[in-house]
Design a protein around this motif. Structure first.
Motif, PDB file in Angstrom:
ATOM      1  N   VAL A  80      31.570  42.889  40.224  1.00 21.99           N
ATOM      2  CA  VAL A  80      32.441  41.911  39.563  1.00 21.99           C
ATOM      3  C   VAL A  80      33.880  42.107  40.050  1.00 21.99           C
ATOM      4  CG1 VAL A  80      33.417  41.192  37.340  1.00 21.99           C
ATOM      5  CG2 VAL A  80      30.963  41.652  37.546  1.00 21.99           C
ATOM      6  N   HIS A  81      34.314  43.366  40.113  1.00 20.13           N
ATOM      7  CA  HIS A  81      35.664  43.684  40.589  1.00 20.13           C
ATOM      8  C   HIS A  81      35.861  43.181  42.028  1.00 20.13           C
ATOM      9  CE1 HIS A  81      39.305  45.979  41.438  1.00 20.13           C
ATOM     10  NE2 HIS A  81      38.690  46.555  42.462  1.00 20.13           N
ATOM     11  N   ALA A  82      34.883  43.432  42.871  1.00 21.44           N
ATOM     12  CA  ALA A  82      34.974  42.996  44.273  1.00 21.44           C
ATOM     13  C   ALA A  82      35.022  41.480  44.373  1.00 21.44           C
ATOM     14  CB  ALA A  82      33.795  43.546  45.064  1.00 21.44           C
ATOM     15  N   SER A  83      34.176  40.800  43.625  1.00 21.41           N
ATOM     16  CA  SER A  83      34.159  39.332  43.656  1.00 21.41           C
ATOM     17  C   SER A  83      35.467  38.765  43.121  1.00 21.41           C
ATOM     18  CB  SER A  83      32.995  38.800  42.813  1.00 21.41           C
ATOM     19  OG  SER A  83      31.781  39.282  43.318  1.00 21.41           O
ATOM     20  N   TYR A  84      35.938  39.322  42.020  1.00 13.00           N
ATOM     21  CA  TYR A  84      37.181  38.875  41.400  1.00 13.00           C
ATOM     22  C   TYR A  84      38.345  39.005  42.385  1.00 13.00           C
ATOM     23  CZ  TYR A  84      41.247  39.000  38.285  1.00 13.00           C
ATOM     24  OH  TYR A  84      42.462  38.780  37.702  1.00 13.00           O
ATOM     25  N   ASN A  85      38.463  40.151  43.027  1.00 16.18           N
ATOM     26  CA  ASN A  85      39.595  40.360  43.923  1.00 16.18           C
ATOM     27  C   ASN A  85      39.468  39.577  45.227  1.00 16.18           C
ATOM     28  OD1 ASN A  85      41.610  41.957  42.594  1.00 16.18           O
ATOM     29  ND2 ASN A  85      40.015  43.501  42.420  1.00 16.18           N
ATOM     30  N   THR A  86      38.263  39.273  45.642  1.00 12.95           N
ATOM     31  CA  THR A  86      38.091  38.381  46.791  1.00 12.95           C
ATOM     32  C   THR A  86      38.547  36.973  46.419  1.00 12.95           C
ATOM     33  OG1 THR A  86      36.249  39.721  47.621  1.00 12.95           O
ATOM     34  CG2 THR A  86      36.432  37.467  48.459  1.00 12.95           C
ATOM     35  N   LEU A  87      38.199  36.534  45.218  1.00  9.41           N
ATOM     36  CA  LEU A  87      38.690  35.251  44.720  1.00  9.41           C
ATOM     37  C   LEU A  87      40.214  35.268  44.628  1.00  9.41           C
ATOM     38  CD1 LEU A  87      38.316  32.426  43.466  1.00  9.41           C
ATOM     39  CD2 LEU A  87      38.037  33.586  41.249  1.00  9.41           C
ATOM     40  N   MET A  88      40.787  36.374  44.140  1.00  8.58           N
ATOM     41  CA  MET A  88      42.238  36.491  44.046  1.00  8.58           C
ATOM     42  C   MET A  88      42.878  36.372  45.428  1.00  8.58           C
ATOM     43  SD  MET A  88      42.962  36.492  40.939  1.00  8.58           S
ATOM     44  CE  MET A  88      44.684  36.540  41.314  1.00  8.58           C
ATOM     45  N   MET A  89      42.261  36.974  46.431  1.00  8.02           N
ATOM     46  CA  MET A  89      42.786  36.864  47.794  1.00  8.02           C
ATOM     47  C   MET A  89      42.841  35.391  48.211  1.00  8.02           C
ATOM     48  SD  MET A  89      41.334  38.341  51.428  1.00  8.02           S
ATOM     49  CE  MET A  89      39.907  37.279  51.407  1.00  8.02           C
TER      50      MET A  89
ATOM     51  N   LEU B  39      46.234  42.748  37.333  1.00 13.91           N
ATOM     52  CA  LEU B  39      45.106  43.112  36.467  1.00 13.91           C
ATOM     53  C   LEU B  39      43.886  43.529  37.289  1.00 13.91           C
ATOM     54  CD1 LEU B  39      45.278  40.496  33.564  1.00 13.91           C
ATOM     55  CD2 LEU B  39      45.784  42.940  33.470  1.00 13.91           C
ATOM     56  N   GLY B  40      43.680  42.898  38.441  1.00 15.25           N
ATOM     57  CA  GLY B  40      42.584  43.288  39.325  1.00 15.25           C
ATOM     58  C   GLY B  40      42.718  44.729  39.782  1.00 15.25           C
ATOM     59  N   PHE B  41      43.951  45.144  40.072  1.00 13.27           N
ATOM     60  CA  PHE B  41      44.195  46.534  40.453  1.00 13.27           C
ATOM     61  C   PHE B  41      43.835  47.472  39.299  1.00 13.27           C
ATOM     62  CE2 PHE B  41      47.243  50.087  40.100  1.00 13.27           C
ATOM     63  CZ  PHE B  41      46.789  50.862  41.158  1.00 13.27           C
ATOM     64  N   PHE B  42      44.322  47.156  38.102  1.00 13.03           N
ATOM     65  CA  PHE B  42      44.063  48.028  36.954  1.00 13.03           C
ATOM     66  C   PHE B  42      42.580  48.064  36.578  1.00 13.03           C
ATOM     67  CE2 PHE B  42      48.676  47.623  36.254  1.00 13.03           C
ATOM     68  CZ  PHE B  42      48.973  48.982  36.236  1.00 13.03           C
ATOM     69  N   ALA B  43      41.877  46.967  36.811  1.00  9.11           N
ATOM     70  CA  ALA B  43      40.436  46.960  36.559  1.00  9.11           C
ATOM     71  C   ALA B  43      39.732  47.941  37.500  1.00  9.11           C
ATOM     72  CB  ALA B  43      39.877  45.554  36.741  1.00  9.11           C
ATOM     73  N   GLY B  44      40.125  47.938  38.764  1.00  9.72           N
ATOM     74  CA  GLY B  44      39.538  48.883  39.723  1.00  9.72           C
ATOM     75  C   GLY B  44      39.856  50.317  39.378  1.00  9.72           C
ATOM     76  N   VAL B  45      41.095  50.570  38.989  1.00 11.70           N
ATOM     77  CA  VAL B  45      41.503  51.923  38.595  1.00 11.70           C
ATOM     78  C   VAL B  45      40.665  52.390  37.404  1.00 11.70           C
ATOM     79  CG1 VAL B  45      43.396  53.245  37.551  1.00 11.70           C
ATOM     80  CG2 VAL B  45      43.837  51.781  39.525  1.00 11.70           C
TER      81      VAL B  45
END
Length: 143
Positions: free
Chosen positions: A13-22, A66-72
């Motif tokens: 989910v984190h990977a998909s979310y941050n790819t969408l963010m990109m 928020l994507g960064f903090f989710a990964g952390v």
């Protein structure tokens, strides 16, 4: 401690979310570039483009950080330490700080010849340059 299987799903989910963010940041960059090019040519940029760029920017900045903090959070819950993947973490931290700085700088831009515009542009280019590398590093972590 959360279930390992749940964390495994949340990593995707984190990977998909941050790819969408990109992708959304690239779109935001395209809007900004259209505005910048029109100003450089001495033309008035389209109001709708300016409005969308200004409207979406703060939300995207918040969602990117928020994507960064989710990964952390995921890494900390899974491994109990933040630097399991140091390059990905440090690059994500630099991106989150750059996104925050870009947002702060955007609030200081006043008038068409504001010196803050160049700083905003340069940080935007930095963020857009780092996103694909960060996604690539993240994919390497997933597989």
């Amino acid at each position: 401690m959360p279930d390992k299987q749940l964390i495994a799903y949340l990593r995707y989910v984190h990977a998909s979310y941050n790819t969408l963010m990109m992708c959304l940041f690239i779109y935001q960059g395209v809007l900004g570039l259209k505005i910048r090019r029109a100003r450089k040519r001495g033309e008035k940029p389209p109001v709708s483009t300016i409005k969308r760029h200004r409207q979406d920017g703060p939300l995207l900045a918040l969602l990117g950080v928020l994507g960064f903090f989710a990964g952390v959070t995921l890494i900390f819950l899974d491994y109990g330490r933040l630097l399991k993947y140091p390059v990905h973490f440090i690059m994500g931290l630099i991106m989150a700080l750059s996104i925050t700085a870009t947002f702060i700088i955007s609030k200081k831009i006043e008038g068409p010849e504001s010196a803050w515009r160049n700083a905003h542009f340069r940080l935007g280019v930095l963020i857009l340059s780092m996103y694909p590398v960060q996604v690539f590093l993240g994919i390497g972590i997933l597989f």
